[in-house]
Design a protein around this motif. Structure first.
Motif, PDB file in Angstrom:
ATOM      1  N   PHE A 173       0.192 -21.024 103.124  1.00 40.61           N
ATOM      2  CA  PHE A 173      -0.770 -20.164 102.393  1.00 40.61           C
ATOM      3  C   PHE A 173      -2.276 -20.904 102.416  1.00 40.61           C
ATOM      4  O   PHE A 173      -2.251 -22.130 102.286  1.00 40.61           O
ATOM      5  CB  PHE A 173      -0.612 -19.412 101.279  1.00 40.61           C
ATOM      6  CG  PHE A 173      -0.278 -20.476 100.005  1.00 40.61           C
ATOM      7  CD1 PHE A 173      -1.153 -20.576  99.179  1.00 40.61           C
ATOM      8  CD2 PHE A 173       0.786 -20.984  99.882  1.00 40.61           C
ATOM      9  CE1 PHE A 173      -1.238 -21.739  98.017  1.00 40.61           C
ATOM     10  CE2 PHE A 173       1.224 -21.901  98.592  1.00 40.61           C
ATOM     11  CZ  PHE A 173       0.095 -22.311  97.616  1.00 40.61           C
ATOM     12  N   LYS A 174      -3.318 -20.185 102.240  1.00 40.11           N
ATOM     13  CA  LYS A 174      -4.725 -20.713 102.406  1.00 40.11           C
ATOM     14  C   LYS A 174      -5.012 -20.768 100.810  1.00 40.11           C
ATOM     15  O   LYS A 174      -4.513 -20.127  99.941  1.00 40.11           O
ATOM     16  CB  LYS A 174      -5.654 -19.702 102.904  1.00 40.11           C
ATOM     17  CG  LYS A 174      -5.539 -19.665 104.260  1.00 40.11           C
ATOM     18  CD  LYS A 174      -5.820 -20.596 105.208  1.00 40.11           C
ATOM     19  CE  LYS A 174      -5.749 -20.354 106.672  1.00 40.11           C
ATOM     20  NZ  LYS A 174      -6.366 -21.505 107.394  1.00 40.11           N
ATOM     21  N   ASN A 175      -5.638 -21.828 100.537  1.00 37.58           N
ATOM     22  CA  ASN A 175      -5.603 -22.185  98.874  1.00 37.58           C
ATOM     23  C   ASN A 175      -6.689 -21.686  98.381  1.00 37.58           C
ATOM     24  O   ASN A 175      -7.107 -21.853  97.000  1.00 37.58           O
ATOM     25  CB  ASN A 175      -6.016 -23.860  98.898  1.00 37.58           C
ATOM     26  CG  ASN A 175      -4.893 -24.790  99.263  1.00 37.58           C
ATOM     27  OD1 ASN A 175      -3.636 -24.141  99.016  1.00 37.58           O
ATOM     28  ND2 ASN A 175      -5.039 -25.860  99.674  1.00 37.58           N
ATOM     29  N   HIS A 176      -7.398 -20.874  98.967  1.00 33.59           N
ATOM     30  CA  HIS A 176      -8.355 -19.769  98.283  1.00 33.59           C
ATOM     31  C   HIS A 176      -7.614 -18.580  97.465  1.00 33.59           C
ATOM     32  O   HIS A 176      -8.236 -17.857  96.808  1.00 33.59           O
ATOM     33  CB  HIS A 176      -9.527 -19.204  99.105  1.00 33.59           C
ATOM     34  CG  HIS A 176      -8.786 -17.937 100.147  1.00 33.59           C
ATOM     35  ND1 HIS A 176      -8.531 -18.518 101.154  1.00 33.59           N
ATOM     36  CD2 HIS A 176      -8.537 -16.621  99.933  1.00 33.59           C
ATOM     37  CE1 HIS A 176      -8.142 -17.475 101.968  1.00 33.59           C
ATOM     38  NE2 HIS A 176      -7.974 -16.338 101.330  1.00 33.59           N
ATOM     39  N   LEU A 177      -6.364 -18.603  97.436  1.00 32.01           N
ATOM     40  CA  LEU A 177      -5.724 -17.882  96.964  1.00 32.01           C
ATOM     41  C   LEU A 177      -4.861 -18.493  95.867  1.00 32.01           C
ATOM     42  O   LEU A 177      -4.624 -19.681  95.827  1.00 32.01           O
ATOM     43  CB  LEU A 177      -4.422 -17.161  97.918  1.00 32.01           C
ATOM     44  CG  LEU A 177      -4.717 -16.617  99.184  1.00 32.01           C
ATOM     45  CD1 LEU A 177      -3.730 -16.343 100.005  1.00 32.01           C
ATOM     46  CD2 LEU A 177      -5.547 -15.309  98.738  1.00 32.01           C
TER      47      LEU A 177
END
Length: 200
Positions: A173-177
């Motif tokens: 997953f992308k770390n802006h989540l």
């Protein structure tokens, strides 16, 4: 100030230290745009872009200004010992640390695969989650995370969606989540967790 960002005055040894990648990761972690960083150090935004892309290498004077503007120091920017990156870490000899104070959770710990002090861009740990334990991470930033369940079970929540994972399952997953996880099982769960940049 142009001479402080000119290739002619750059130290050739700096070219081997991945300055561009380190600078970009440090800037993103601070939530800072290239324009803001350029204004803080007094150079053109295009110069920051060239440094981050590896097209040019800053002089030591400019590098110090960049690092200071990012609220870092040269030691933490490059790591305590650039010449000793810790290529091999024997089983049973890797350091284990608990979750940091700015993230919630109990009963979890990290077995470090990549020395944090080595100034590496990549972070890799084996997360050890006791039965019923959880970790909550509401801190978001730029970057990516991937993981692989070595053993046990894991309830992984990304934003508002929860996934049940078992041995052999993986995730990305992308770390802006936002993220959180919990061990719903009765035995220790071990998860290989790799992310960039180093944040723990």
């Amino acid at each position: 100030m142009d001479d402080e960002t000119n290739d002619d005055n750059a130290d050739p040894k700096l070219e081997e230290l991945q300055i561009g990648g380190r600078l970009k990761h440090a800037r993103i972690l601070q939530g800072m745009r290239m324009r803001e960083l350029a204004e803080r150090v007094g150079c053109a935004e295009s110069m920051i872009s060239k440094i981050e892309s590896g097209k040019t290498t800053p002089s030591i004077v400019m590098l110090q200004r960049l690092v200071t503007a990012l609220n870092r120091d040269l030691s933490s920017f490059f790591g305590a010992s650039v010449s000793a990156p810790g290529v091999v870490q024997k089983a049973g000899e890797r350091p284990i640390s608990t979750t940091d104070a700015i993230r919630g959770g109990t009963g979890t710990s990290y077995e470090r695969l990549i020395p944090f002090a080595a100034g590496n861009l990549l972070e890799g740990n084996i997360h050890r989650i006791e039965p019923g334990a959880e970790k909550v991470d509401t801190i978001t930033h730029q970057g990516e995370t991937m993981g692989y369940v070595i053993e046990g079970e894991l309830d992984l929540t990304i934003d508002t969606t929860t996934y049940r994972l078992g041995t052999g399952d993986s995730f990305f997953f992308k770390n802006h989540l936002t993220s959180r996880y919990r061990n719903p099982g009765t035995t220790l769960a071990r998860v290989l967790w790799v992310n960039t940049p180093q944040v723990h």
